[in-house]
Design an enzyme around this catalytic site. Structure first.
Site, PDB file in Angstrom:
ATOM      1  CG  ASP A 227     -28.674  14.448  -0.046  1.00  0.00           C
ATOM      2  OD1 ASP A 227     -28.517  15.710  -0.075  1.00  0.00           O
ATOM      3  OD2 ASP A 227     -29.269  13.871   0.476  1.00  0.00           O
TER       4      ASP A 227
ATOM      5  CD  GLU B   5     -41.577  18.533   4.859  1.00  0.00           C
ATOM      6  OE1 GLU B   5     -41.092  19.118   5.670  1.00  0.00           O
ATOM      7  OE2 GLU B   5     -40.426  18.612   4.032  1.00  0.00           O
TER       8      GLU B   5
ATOM      9  CG  ASP C 196     -26.603  22.822  -4.765  1.00  0.00           C
ATOM     10  OD1 ASP C 196     -27.322  22.780  -4.278  1.00  0.00           O
ATOM     11  OD2 ASP C 196     -26.130  23.796  -4.573  1.00  0.00           O
ATOM     12  CG  MET C 197     -31.692  20.819  -2.618  1.00  0.00           C
ATOM     13  SD  MET C 197     -32.751  20.075  -1.669  1.00  0.00           S
ATOM     14  CE  MET C 197     -32.292  20.745  -0.581  1.00  0.00           C
TER      15      MET C 197
ATOM     16  CG  HIS D  49     -38.680  20.495   8.082  1.00  0.00           C
ATOM     17  ND1 HIS D  49     -39.144  19.172   9.001  1.00  0.00           N
ATOM     18  CD2 HIS D  49     -37.633  19.429   7.832  1.00  0.00           C
ATOM     19  CE1 HIS D  49     -38.633  18.553   8.906  1.00  0.00           C
ATOM     20  NE2 HIS D  49     -36.931  18.659   8.286  1.00  0.00           N
TER      21      HIS D  49
ATOM     22  CD  GLU E 271     -41.531  21.274  10.783  1.00  0.00           C
ATOM     23  OE1 GLU E 271     -42.265  20.258   9.295  1.00  0.00           O
ATOM     24  OE2 GLU E 271     -41.208  20.841  11.057  1.00  0.00           O
TER      25      GLU E 271
ATOM     26  N   GLY F 196     -32.800  15.093  -1.817  1.00  0.00           N
ATOM     27  CA  GLY F 196     -32.109  14.694  -0.531  1.00  0.00           C
ATOM     28  C   GLY F 196     -32.501  13.681  -0.039  1.00  0.00           C
TER      29      GLY F 196
END
Length: 373
Positions: free
Chosen positions: A237, A304, A257-258, A275, A338, A214
């Site tokens: 990505d 994150e 595509d992850m 997140h 989160e 990403g």
């Protein structure tokens, strides 16, 4: 009897004083509340006016100047009405975005930068200007009108309620918004990556290749490869996200595509992606990341926010910002959030990692989480 009566009177006086003290405290809190409530009534104003200044280019016009810029010169440079601009600048000075100084050569008052406004100059590496412009855009503001309806189950997501399609589908169909999002992510990478590399260089020990899952326009990998030229970067990505990505020395752009597959590398890097997704989806992504790295020597590097387990009522400014970001995830995504330390441990355990470490990145909203297969 008199002794008992005296004792009772003393206790009564003490009770009265206690009630009086409580009343004074309640009155003080009530008075403070009557003042503070206006912050929430007019809370949108700060973002709107700061965005106005960024759109006019004021932080960049003041950047690098060795003397204050007068109102007349600032109005001329921005094509603005001087009287209206003076009111905007007065508001922003009151918020410590800019400050006043004396333009010595002409003896007129003028404006200069502050540490806050320097973070809004687009020419600076750690600028948050693009992120601010994205968050204040109509596309990102409209979903907030649907938040209460989402809590009542009347819309599937606030973003869908506002736009009829989820965030990712909207970005695929609206090139301008997709590009603005990429710029926002790039400005965040320019702040986080140098801080991460400087604070925790050991995270990259033994790593010869990194896949950024990403990775948007590849800014994070560009900074990483420039600092560690022995590392080969794979910027991974969705194809439409990469369609305008610039060529970067030492970095290859790979579309995919992850949720299906992540390209192999010594380490997988994933920043401000998990997140966006609810727990089951995050586990799917993490499993693919774990499978992409060597089982004995590989690592998955996650950047994150980590929410404090106990509320601090705004005392910790970064944790307070992370809680605001959590509300953004509610408004913009389908189940994104989160996470606390406990919640991170849960999804990492479910993803099959043997161990992990979590360390805050100095001065940043985010922490670095290193997970080992």
């Amino acid at each position: 009897m008199r002794s008992n009566m005296g004792s009772t009177k003393m206790e009564l006086d003490q009770a009265v004083r206690s009630v009086g003290a409580e009343s004074v405290q309640e009155d003080r809190e009530e008075a403070l509340a009557k003042v503070e409530i206006w912050r929430y009534v007019f809370g949108f104003v700060e973002m709107a006016v700061v965005s106005c200044a960024v759109e006019l280019g004021i932080p960049d016009l003041l950047e690098g100047r060795d003397h204050p810029v007068t109102l007349e010169d600032l109005a001329s440079a921005t094509g603005s009405d001087p009287q209206l601009l003076s009111r905007v600048m007065r508001f922003l000075i009151n918020r410590r975005i800019f400050k006043e100084g004396s333009a010595s050569s002409r003896g007129l008052p003028g404006y200069v930068q502050t540490p806050l406004s320097r973070l809004l100059a687009k020419t600076r590496g750690a600028s948050k200007a693009s992120f601010l412009l994205m968050m204040s855009s109509p596309t990102m503001m409209d979903p907030w009108q649907y938040l209460s309806r989402y809590l009542k189950g009347k819309v599937s997501q606030p973003f869908v309620g506002a736009h009829g399609v989820d965030f990712w589908g909207y970005g695929a169909a609206h090139r301008e918004d997709c590009d603005l999002f990429s710029l926002a992510m790039a400005c965040c990478a320019r702040g986080a990556m140098p801080a991460l590399i400087s604070a925790y260089p050991e995270v990259l020990e033994g790593v010869r290749s990194v896949v950024d899952v990403g990775g948007s326009d590849g800014t994070a990998l560009r900074i990483l490869v420039e600092a560690c030229p022995w590392i080969h970067g794979i910027n991974f990505d969705l194809p439409h996200v990469l369609s305008n990505a610039q060529k970067i020395h030492g970095v290859e752009h790979v579309g995919g595509d992850m949720f299906v597959h992540v390209p192999n590398a010594d380490a997988a890097f994933i920043m401000w992606v998990l997140h966006d997704w609810e727990d089951d989806d995050s586990v799917r992504i993490l499993i693919n990341c774990r499978q992409a790295v060597p089982p004995r020597t590989g690592k998955v590097i996650i950047v994150e926010s980590v929410i404090a387990e106990e509320p601090d009522h705004g005392a910790d400014k970064l944790n307070d910002a992370a809680l605001m970001l959590d509300m953004c995830m509610m408004a913009y995504t389908n189940g994104g959030k989160e996470r606390t330390l406990v919640e991170w441990k849960d999804i990492l355990d479910r993803s099959g990692f043997a161990s992990h470490s979590i360390k805050p990145i100095p001065g940043e909203l985010r922490s670095v989480i290193v997970a080992y297969p």
